[in-house]
Design a protein around this motif. Structure first.
Motif, short mmCIF file in Angstrom:
data_model
loop_
_atom_site.label_atom_id
_atom_site.label_comp_id
_atom_site.label_asym_id
_atom_site.label_seq_id
_atom_site.Cartn_x
_atom_site.Cartn_y
_atom_site.Cartn_z
N ARG B 79 -34.93 -42.69 -22.42
CA ARG B 79 -34.95 -41.29 -22.84
C ARG B 79 -34.73 -40.42 -21.61
NH1 ARG B 79 -40.15 -41.10 -26.65
NH2 ARG B 79 -41.07 -40.63 -24.63
N TYR B 89 -38.83 -43.98 -21.47
CA TYR B 89 -38.17 -44.77 -22.52
C TYR B 89 -39.08 -44.87 -23.74
CZ TYR B 89 -41.10 -48.70 -21.00
OH TYR B 89 -42.16 -49.50 -20.70
N SER B 90 -38.48 -45.20 -24.87
CA SER B 90 -39.26 -45.43 -26.08
C SER B 90 -39.26 -46.91 -26.41
CB SER B 90 -38.64 -44.67 -27.25
OG SER B 90 -38.68 -43.29 -27.00
N TYR B 91 -40.33 -47.32 -27.05
CA TYR B 91 -40.51 -48.72 -27.43
C TYR B 91 -40.47 -48.74 -28.96
CZ TYR B 91 -43.18 -53.23 -27.30
OH TYR B 91 -43.63 -54.53 -27.43
N TYR B 92 -39.31 -49.09 -29.49
CA TYR B 92 -39.15 -49.06 -30.95
C TYR B 92 -39.32 -50.46 -31.53
CZ TYR B 92 -37.11 -44.37 -30.57
OH TYR B 92 -36.89 -43.04 -30.34
N ASN B 125 -46.63 -41.16 -33.30
CA ASN B 125 -45.73 -41.60 -32.23
C ASN B 125 -45.30 -43.05 -32.39
OD1 ASN B 125 -48.12 -42.79 -31.73
ND2 ASN B 125 -48.02 -42.57 -29.50
N THR B 127 -42.72 -45.65 -34.00
CA THR B 127 -41.42 -45.69 -34.66
C THR B 127 -40.98 -47.12 -34.85
OG1 THR B 127 -40.81 -43.60 -33.64
CG2 THR B 127 -39.02 -44.92 -34.54
N GLY B 239 -44.00 -47.60 -21.85
CA GLY B 239 -43.66 -46.23 -22.23
C GLY B 239 -44.91 -45.59 -22.79
N ASP B 240 -44.84 -45.05 -24.03
CA ASP B 240 -46.08 -44.54 -24.61
C ASP B 240 -46.61 -45.45 -25.72
OD1 ASP B 240 -44.12 -43.91 -26.35
OD2 ASP B 240 -44.24 -41.72 -26.06
N THR B 241 -46.23 -46.71 -25.65
CA THR B 241 -46.70 -47.67 -26.65
C THR B 241 -47.68 -48.65 -26.00
OG1 THR B 241 -44.64 -47.50 -27.85
CG2 THR B 241 -45.96 -49.47 -28.26
#
Ligand code: HEM
Ligand code: HEM
Ligand code: FES
Lengths: 98, 254, 346
Positions: B79, B89-92, B125, B127, B239-241
């Motif tokens: 991100r 970054y995102s952890y999807y 938050n 996803t 990340g935020d996960t």
């Protein structure tokens, strides 16, 4: 996942399936040709009536198979009074039996 | 033989005869009350059900990300320009369009940068992408891939295991007892089991579950999906996960 | 049994009954979905699949309460009889709502996975602890019982299985009810913790149990009476003046209730049990010279307990004698359809 339970349930579903197919094979000719013999109250050829009783026949077909083979019709219900009347000496010989 | 009934007020009814006046008068009062009573339930019941939340899905989108298979299938999506929020970054989490983990064709490319086509399903938050296809892609420049995460130490958390696909908004409420059968189906199919937990402030915090060997726990939690649990383990932040690492044998039902 | 079976014997009152029933349910389902959307706005699940599951399930459950209340209510006041005669259509409709509910569950919660939906439903949750218990199995049990009742609800089945078997099957509706209370308690009430739901289910349960006890207490008096039987085998069961014209007094003798009718200056007695669905003949009335069952209007001649031709039902009869104002009733039933000279009131 419980493999044993799954196998058991799959097998049971097959058995139920087979029973219902058996019911269908018996019931279709039965409602056309045999039903008058087992229940004299069935008169005429109403198709809707036959469709309505079909689901029940798929479950209870062995009962009718047995009655058809034995040449029997439905039994009269048994209540305390009917049983006692059978056993008792009857005053009026002209009375209709059951 | 006909009877001349000496008691006209002696009311009697069978369905092929006309109904006595006083009976129909009674029914004319009773039936509307009964019907209104039943209909009131249709109005009230939905309002007292736990079936509303902000989760939901939007449109199919292409994501450039790094595809990882363990402990659960996920996609690391840079991100850029969002470094102030802490994570860049995102952890999807990944699943398929049905009650299953992402398609084999997609996961064969684990360990590569890919362009993944997926339907984002998000709540708070957390996803999850329902992944349809992935094509190998160029690594983006200037992104520092971090596959180790940051260990935050050992914690004990309490919560409930959900399948994040339904929970995130495909089904509502998508959690607890009524949804248990469905969640079991999803998790046994490979959707990453996730612990939903609430802290003292009432915030909702999610923990992706992993065992100590960095493997998925799916097949080992099927019996306790939706039950209140207590889990003690190492929390690793990506990340935020958060990923919670513990031996599923040690999960406690409370 | 009646001369010949019809698929359904329609009459005006049945049509009104069914129209009211279907309209109420359609309105219920519509309102349920409308209320969900109105209340939830954009926060409602897209597609509303689970909402329909809840709408069908709750409609069936509420209807079950209505069905179970009718029987005891008629015992408390005959004004409820018009709700009883077509209860079977209500039952069948409730079963169909249950089927829709279960089909919704199968498709939404158990399809699109790695097992056949039915296998998934039966084996998904195998944790048989109290609260985690697979409440779906209780629903299946309830639905199977209701299904048996529904598929055998034509009079053809009543005749071929006989009324007592019927009665047994229909008493299973109480088993179905308990299973379904369990289904709701261990399912929906565990997810939806709003006290309104728990209280509503609780009140429903207390009402159903309460109204049955209330009706049973009202009836118990009759069965507890005992009569002294004299050497000729007759019992003094009361006085002529107790019985209203064209009506009956019900007493229990020879293990079952007997209806003692007064009409045209005569007294006759027949077994209280209607051969149709075992309705209470003693709560019936003499119409056109025949004892008419209050449930569905089957008729029996008081003199011989037989239905007038072309009908063929027969119930046992009892000899009656009078001594002054007192009625003496034989404790020995005659075979069904046996003619008995009515006792003539002097
Ligand atoms: C699916 C449809 C039906 C439902 C849900 C239903 C429901 C019930 C219920 C709740 C009772 C409890 C006893 C009472 O309230 O008095 C009952 C009793 C009974 N039902 Fe049904 N019924 C249905 C259809 C039928 C049909 C079609 C018949 C006969 C052809 C029938 C015959 C009986 C009999 C004989 C009793 C015993 C009555 C007693 O002793 O009080 N029912 N049924
Ligand atoms: C095969 C049989 C059945 C299955 C598998 C089944 C399954 C379920 C499931 C999964 C739920 C939870 C739905 C949700 O909230 O998302 C539910 C709720 C419910 N079920 Fe059933 N059910 C069955 C039969 C029945 C029957 C026959 C009745 C009633 C006559 C019934 C009454 C209810 C009610 C009242 C609810 C609560 C609905 C609400 O939340 O308002 N169920 N059932
Ligand atoms: S029970 Fe149906 S008419 Fe008597």
């Amino acid at each position: 996942m419980n493999e044993f339970a799954i196998a058991l349930v799959e097998w049971l579903l097959k058995v139920i399936h087979a029973y219902l197919i058996g019911g269908l094979i018996f019931s279709v000719p039965f409602v056309i040709f045999g039903i008058h013999r087992v229940d004299p109250n069935v008169q005429g050829w109403s198709i809707l009536f036959r469709i309505i009783i079909m689901p029940g026949l798929l479950i209870f077909w062995p009962l009718f198979a047995v009655r058809l083979v034995r040449g029997k019709t439905a039994p009269t219900e048994r209540t305390a009074h009917r049983v006692a009347a059978q056993a008792a000496p009857q005053p009026a010989p002209q009375g209709g039996g059951s | 033989m006909t009877t001349n009934n000496p008691q006209p007020q002696d009311e009697f009814y069978v369905n092929y005869l006309p109904m006595p006046r006083s009976w129909s008068a009674f029914l004319l009062k009773f039936l509307p009350l009964l019907i209104a009573g039943v209909l009131i339930f249709a109005y009230i019941l939905p309002t007292v059900h736990d079936q509303y939340n902000k989760g939901g899905f939007s449109k199919r989108t292409d994501y450039l990300g790094y595809l990882v298979a363990n402990p659960v299938p996920h996609l690391i999506v840079p991100r850029p320009g969002n470094t102030e929020a802490g994570a860049d970054y995102s952890y999807y989490l990944l699943a398929a369009g049905n009650k299953a983990g992402p398609p084999k064709k997609v996961m064969e490319q684990a360990g590569n940068w890919v362009t993944l086509t997926g339907l984002p399903i998000a709540r708070n938050n957390l996803t999850l992408l329902a992944a349809f296809k992935a094509e190998t892609a160029e690594a983006p420049e200037g992104f520092d891939l971090d596959l180790k995460g940051k260990s935050l130490g050992e914690f004990t958390v309490e919560g409930e295991i959900v399948d994040p696909k339904c929970y995130n908004g495909v089904m509502k409420p998508g959690r607890t007892k009524t949804h248990r059968g469905c969640a079991i189906r999803c998790i046994s199919g490979g959707i990453p089991p996730t612990l939903v937990s609430h802290n003292a402030q009432g915030d909702t915090i999610y923990f992706v579950l992993s065992d100590l060997e960095d493997q998925a726990v799916n097949d080992r939690v099927l019996n306790i999906v939706g039950d209140p649990l207590r889990i003690t383990g190492e929390v690793v932040q990506f990340g935020d996960t958060f990923v919670l690492k513990a031996d599923p044998e040690t999960y406690e039902v409370i | 049994m009646s001369v010949s079976y019809k698929s359904i014997q329609w009459n005006r009152q049945k049509i009104i009954y069914d129209l009211l029933l279907v309209a109420t349910i359609a309105l219920y389902l519509y309102l349920f979905v409308w209320s969900t959307q109105w209340f939830g706005g954009a926060d409602v699940e897209r597609g509303l699949r689970a909402i329909w599951i809840r709408a069908y399930g709750s409609a069936a459950f509420i209807l079950l309460h209505v069905i179970l209340s009718i029987g005891p209510l008629t015992r408390l006041s005959p004004k409820f009889y018009p709700l009883l005669f077509n209860r079977r259509h209500m039952g069948v409709v409730m079963f169909l709502l249950g089927v829709q509910h279960a089909r919704g569950t199968l498709a939404w919660y158990h399809d699109f996975g790695n097992l056949d939906p039915i296998v998934s439903l039966l084996t998904g949750n195998l944790n048989f602890g109290f609260i985690p218990f697979p409440f779906e199995l209780l629903g299946i049990g309830g639905l199977l019982i209701l299904g048996l009742m529904a598929i055998t609800s034509h009079d053809f089945w009543l005749h071929n299985l006989t009324a007592p078997v019927w009665k047994a099957l229909h008493m299973c509706v109480y088993l179905a009810y308990s299973l379904l209370v369990g289904h709701v308690f261990l399912g929906a009430l565990q997810t939806n913790k709003h006290p309104f739901l728990t209280i509503a289910v609780g009140i429903g349960l207390v009402w159903i149990v309460g109204v049955h006890f209330w009706a049973a207490r009202k009836e118990a008096g009759c069965d507890r009476q005992t009569f002294l039987i004299n050497t000729e085998g007759f019992a003094d069961i009361g006085s002529i003046s107790e019985i209203p014209e064209n009506r009956a007094k019900v007493v229990t003798l020879a293990g079952e209730r007997i209806a003692v009718f007064k009409y045209d200056g005569k007294i006759s007695a027949i077994s209280n049990v209607c051969q149709h669905q075992n309705g209470p003949l003693g709560e019936g009335k003499i119409l056109d010279g025949c004892i008419t069952c209050p449930w569905h209007g089957y008729q029996y001649r008081p003199e011989d307990g037989a239905s007038p031709p072309p009908f063929t039902e027969k119930v046992p009869t009892f000899a009656v004698r009078l001594q002054g104002d007192r009625i003496f009733l034989s404790a020995t039933p005659n075979l069904p359809g046996t003619p008995v000279e009515p006792a003539v009131i002097a």
